[in-house]
Motif scaffolding. Structure first.
Motif, PDB file in Angstrom:
ATOM      1  N   THR A 128      -0.855  -4.256   1.335  1.00 37.16           N
ATOM      2  CA  THR A 128      -1.950  -5.200   1.109  1.00 37.16           C
ATOM      3  C   THR A 128      -3.003  -4.488   0.273  1.00 37.16           C
ATOM      4  OG1 THR A 128      -1.534  -6.333   3.204  1.00 37.16           O
ATOM      5  CG2 THR A 128      -3.675  -6.682   2.173  1.00 37.16           C
ATOM      6  N   LEU A 129      -3.268  -5.051  -0.904  1.00 39.00           N
ATOM      7  CA  LEU A 129      -4.193  -4.437  -1.847  1.00 39.00           C
ATOM      8  C   LEU A 129      -5.462  -5.266  -1.960  1.00 39.00           C
ATOM      9  CD1 LEU A 129      -1.042  -4.414  -3.272  1.00 39.00           C
ATOM     10  CD2 LEU A 129      -2.221  -2.654  -4.587  1.00 39.00           C
ATOM     11  N   ILE A 130      -6.560  -4.594  -2.282  1.00 41.43           N
ATOM     12  CA  ILE A 130      -7.804  -5.273  -2.633  1.00 41.43           C
ATOM     13  C   ILE A 130      -8.107  -4.913  -4.081  1.00 41.43           C
ATOM     14  CG2 ILE A 130     -10.258  -5.533  -2.167  1.00 41.43           C
ATOM     15  CD1 ILE A 130      -9.709  -4.804   0.741  1.00 41.43           C
ATOM     16  N   MET A 135      -7.759 -10.019  -2.003  1.00 44.02           N
ATOM     17  CA  MET A 135      -6.636  -9.441  -1.275  1.00 44.02           C
ATOM     18  C   MET A 135      -5.325 -10.015  -1.781  1.00 44.02           C
ATOM     19  SD  MET A 135      -7.762  -9.038   2.744  1.00 44.02           S
ATOM     20  CE  MET A 135      -6.337  -9.977   3.142  1.00 44.02           C
ATOM     21  N   GLU A 199      -6.491   1.253  -4.330  1.00 44.29           N
ATOM     22  CA  GLU A 199      -6.596  -0.185  -4.110  1.00 44.29           C
ATOM     23  C   GLU A 199      -5.692  -0.675  -2.981  1.00 44.29           C
ATOM     24  OE1 GLU A 199      -7.733  -2.007  -8.435  1.00 44.29           O
ATOM     25  OE2 GLU A 199      -5.820  -0.903  -8.307  1.00 44.29           O
ATOM     26  N   ALA A 201      -5.288  -1.210   0.562  1.00 41.59           N
ATOM     27  CA  ALA A 201      -6.191  -1.257   1.708  1.00 41.59           C
ATOM     28  C   ALA A 201      -5.465  -0.975   3.018  1.00 41.59           C
ATOM     29  CB  ALA A 201      -6.865  -2.622   1.771  1.00 41.59           C
TER      30      ALA A 201
END
Length: 423
Positions: A128-130, A135, A199, A201
């Protein structure tokens, strides 16, 4: 000649190294067969004769067919689970020892720890990236690299005959020697994701066997594969649901995550997922909650989870009057203390399904002096009051990194599931 359904199963397992991959594969199969995706946060417009699926949190999926004609609502459900015992990566890397690059991993479920030693391992799951305040979740696999949990040399072991593994001390995987490497960045690059490790998260990443599934034995009578418990039953339920047409019941395959750790999660069998789907279907078809409650009393669930075949080297660990044999058909699982949901009525119902399919049925009961595992069956039966029987195909090496079952049993279970769905 190799059984075609067993071949399809092995292909499915190799494509499903994590629960998230299993759900993605299920969605692909269902979509290509005409099933329509639904979202839980939207209103549904269900049609008679329609085929649909809903996923929750990436690791669980429920697919169902509605009959063309329904005088009263009832459900025929096959329940299984997408997860298997394994190692799940911890959030932060380990400081390591000497010049080793290590990353700690939690034991997930009741895995046979020794089976993971000296195996070539891959890494898969989801990130899971921000990115720019947004998101996004990505499914990933790191198949270009192999990792390992090495066993202690026999010369350094004070107690050579009794292997004792401390999961915190002895089971930290080794990823390399260069501490300046960034594992998360390697995963991003290898999966062609344009992002930096800063990035990322959070993640759900799992170690798994890199060896492909295979047939075994002198006559290809066995299949050797990781995660047979319980991807075999997931695959069987999907194959049967897609192939069959419901006559009077809403037919359903319900595949849940987190069974191996108790099913208590947002998407486990103890969650609101199944009850919510069943109620929404009932309300869509009849428009009143009374129909939903009545439907539960008319419904059946086959809780499908792999069963224990008699082990030739440990036959004394089995009840001598209940010896499930590989390639001799499905197993009904019994337990007086309700570790399985089977009762005389539901056992007879499954036996009738087997009889009508021309399939021999077997029965399993644990010895009184042996522990007994459990399934999603008791959880769902107690929550919803649906008549439930626990069944599965016989196997060896359950919860090992690489398990063993019969190549002929898979097609037999699919045949029984199809009979169930055609009622």
């Amino acid at each position: 000649m190799r059984d075609p359904q067993a071949e399809k199963l092995l292909t499915f397992i190799d494509a499903c190294p994590s629960p998230f991959h299993a759900v993605a594969q299920a969605k692909e199969q269902l979509t290509s067969s005409g099933f329509i995706a639904l979202n839980e946060d939207q209103e549904w417009d269900l049609k008679a004769g329609g085929a649909y699926f809903v996923e929750r949190s990436g690791g669980s999926i429920i697919a169902f067919r509605i009959p063309e004609i329904h005088k009263e609502v009832k459900f025929h459900i096959v329940g299984a689970h997408t997860d298997s015992p394994c190692f799940k990566m911890k959030p932060n890397p380990s400081n390591g020892i000497a010049n080793y690059y290590q990353w700690g991993a939690e034991t997930y479920g009741g895995l046979l720890k020794n089976s993971w030693l000296d195996r070539d391992l891959h890494l898969s799951g989801r990130l899971t990236l921000i990115i720019n305040g947004e998101m996004t979740t990505k499914l990933v696999s790191l198949d270009s690299y192999q990792f390992r949990i090495p066993q202690l040399a026999i010369h350094l072991d004070d107690n050579r005959e009794a292997l004792k593994l401390n999961p915190q001390q002895h089971l930290t995987p080794i990823f390399g020697l260069e501490k300046d490497k960034d594992l998360l960045q390697i995963i991003l690059d290898d999966n062609n994701i344009e992002a930096t490790s800063m990035e990322v998260a959070a993640f759900d990443l799992f170690l798994h066997d890199s060896q492909k599934s295979a047939f075994g034995g002198l006559n290809d009578e066995f299949i050797y594969a990781p995660r047979l418990d319980n991807l075999a039953m997931c695959h069987a339920s999907l194959e049967a649901l897609i192939a069959s047409k419901p006559r009077s019941a809403v037919t359903m395959g319900a595949l849940f995550d987190h069974e191996e750790v108790g099913s208590v999660s947002d998407r486990g069998a103890c969650s609101s997922f199944l009850p919510a789907i069943l109620e929404r279907i009932s309300l869509s078809l009849k428009g009143e909650r009374e129909a939903y409650l009545a439907a539960l009393s008319r419904s059946y669930m086959l809780s499908a989870d792999m069963a224990h075949a008699v082990h030739p080297n440990y036959s004394e660990r089995h009840d001598r009057d209940h010896y499930p044999l590989i390639n001799h058909g499905p197993v009904i699982k019994h337990n007086a203390n309700q570790r399985y949901a089977t009762n005389s009525e539901t056992a007879a119902y499954f036996s009738l399904l087997c009889q009508e399919s021309g399939i021999t049925v077997q029965e399993f009961v644990s010895r009184n002096d042996c522990p007994c595992g459990s399934t999603i069956g008791p959880s769902v039966a107690s929550k919803l009051g649906i008549k439930t029987v626990d069944v599965g195909n016989p196997m060896l090496s359950m919860h090992s990194i690489r398990e063993m079952a019969g190549s002929k049993d898979h097609a037999k279970m699919i045949c029984v599931f199809e009979e169930f769905f055609s009622k």
